[in-house]
Design a protein around this motif. Structure first.
Motif, PDB file in Angstrom:
ATOM      1  N   PRO A 131      30.550  28.018  -4.512  1.00  0.00           N
ATOM      2  CA  PRO A 131      29.625  28.016  -3.370  1.00  0.00           C
ATOM      3  C   PRO A 131      30.106  27.004  -2.332  1.00  0.00           C
ATOM      4  O   PRO A 131      30.582  25.930  -2.706  1.00  0.00           O
ATOM      5  CB  PRO A 131      28.299  27.563  -3.985  1.00  0.00           C
ATOM      6  CG  PRO A 131      28.436  27.802  -5.463  1.00  0.00           C
ATOM      7  CD  PRO A 131      29.880  27.703  -5.782  1.00  0.00           C
ATOM      8  N   GLY A 188      26.441  31.922  -6.623  1.00  0.00           N
ATOM      9  CA  GLY A 188      26.957  31.560  -5.305  1.00  0.00           C
ATOM     10  C   GLY A 188      28.478  31.543  -5.215  1.00  0.00           C
ATOM     11  O   GLY A 188      29.041  31.178  -4.179  1.00  0.00           O
ATOM     12  N   TRP A 189      29.156  31.930  -6.304  1.00  0.00           N
ATOM     13  CA  TRP A 189      30.613  31.969  -6.284  1.00  0.00           C
ATOM     14  C   TRP A 189      31.101  33.280  -5.678  1.00  0.00           C
ATOM     15  O   TRP A 189      30.398  34.283  -5.649  1.00  0.00           O
ATOM     16  CB  TRP A 189      31.178  31.872  -7.708  1.00  0.00           C
ATOM     17  CG  TRP A 189      31.053  30.511  -8.341  1.00  0.00           C
ATOM     18  CD1 TRP A 189      29.907  29.911  -8.760  1.00  0.00           C
ATOM     19  CD2 TRP A 189      32.120  29.603  -8.626  1.00  0.00           C
ATOM     20  NE1 TRP A 189      30.189  28.680  -9.293  1.00  0.00           N
ATOM     21  CE2 TRP A 189      31.539  28.467  -9.235  1.00  0.00           C
ATOM     22  CE3 TRP A 189      33.507  29.623  -8.446  1.00  0.00           C
ATOM     23  CZ2 TRP A 189      32.300  27.369  -9.644  1.00  0.00           C
ATOM     24  CZ3 TRP A 189      34.261  28.547  -8.862  1.00  0.00           C
ATOM     25  CH2 TRP A 189      33.666  27.426  -9.445  1.00  0.00           C
TER      26      TRP A 189
END
Lengths: 217, 217
Positions: B213, B194-195
């Motif tokens: 994220p 999610g980065w």
């Protein structure tokens, strides 16, 4: 020799305790006062610093010197000293000072809090080594604990060599040589060895300047 | 856990080898080139530096930051870092990074040559800890060895955790975790978590900037 084990333990203390070496310099007001005295001392030319430790004194010497050769037995403290004394004038040497002999002569031989770690039986040899390291007109300049220093130490009574116990943060315990020289007695001892010495108290410690016996330079 | 012994050995290596830590920075041209890159990186505000070592990066961060909290497990390397990073902006914390959790949020979390020492099984937790340490708009900034770094290492083949052998001057031998991340694979891995990451090669190493994220700040 009788004090070899003690000297090995002393060396281990400074190797294992490198990370804690600077603490007294951060905490003790008398040491900050003492460091400021360097400006008034006859530091000149090529300087040999014995037992430089983490280099608390080395940069101060470098500002006054043409060159500084700083010697210590511990790679651990030298790593810190290298960061502290970044002047290109400074060269570090790792060597056991009880074995090492200088390969040249210097204008100044400086040692801070080292004399007190030399066993009394070795002092005549020590001063002879310092004299041999000095060129014509050269001087020894030194600072160390006076008798008052014993108050903060865990002194080992009835030890064959004057010694104290030091402890590191992890609880480990080391015996070190620790001789609390009295400035007057030390002056007399040096005079008896042919030196000309002036030793004065500063902030509970002492500062000495001494010329060696005249030699055929 | 399986890699506890290896992590303990890794910690011992950096403790026992503190005096030798700075040598690659003196000898390796690529590291000097890499240090210069800091000026171009988004270092801002309150910075958390993970595994600061002897503080090669810390003063560079301090010139860009409002504050730097620099963490390392070894008192021995921290003693050197304290001398190198003298800015009042810098605070040092001694802690095992696999146990320690930040008590506040930062604008930047920086780590140089630390990611490669995190066992792969612990990477998801590691990135989650970094995300939790970042405040709104905060970024992770990191540099490390790329795959080319393996050439200079004694890599342990068939080891359950990617590892290498390091030796100190006294001949002592330590196993350390060493993962040579490929920038593209690492970007994909971060994206999967999610980065949002941008990782580019610099002088045989890589430099990454990543946003965590989105969270309900």
């Amino acid at each position: 020799m009788d004090d070899d084990a003690l000297l090995a333990e002393q060396m281990a203390y400074y190797r294992d305790g490198a990370a804690e070496y600077d603490r007294p310099y951060a905490e003790r007001e008398d040491l900050r006062e003492l460091l400021a005295v360097v400006d008034d001392l006859p530091i000149a030319g090529d300087v040999l610093e014995l037992a430089c430790g983490t280099g608390q004194w080395t940069p101060l010497l470098a500002t006054r010197a043409r060159s500084v050769t700083a010697v210590d037995a511990s790679a651990e403290v030298l790593a810190i000293a290298r960061v502290r004394a970044t002047s290109a004038k400074v060269r570090f040497v790792r060597a056991d000072l009880f074995e090492w002999r200088p390969q040249r002569r210097y204008d100044t031989v400086f040692f801070a809090f080292w004399l007190s770690h030399v066993p009394p039986t070795r002092l005549p040899d020590f001063w002879q080594t310092v004299a041999a390291a000095l060129g014509p007109g050269g001087r020894a300049v030194f600072v160390d604990d006076g008798p008052a220093g014993a108050r903060g130490e865990e002194v080992l009574a009835d030890h064959p060599v004057p010694a104290a116990v030091r402890r590191l943060d992890d609880g480990s315990r080391y015996r070190i040589v620790k001789v609390f020289h009295d400035p007057r007695t030390l002056t007399d001892d040096l005079t008896a060895l042919g030196w000309s010495a002036r030793i004065r108290p500063v902030a509970g410690n002492f500062v000495g300047v001494a010329e060696p016996p005249t030699f055929a330079g």
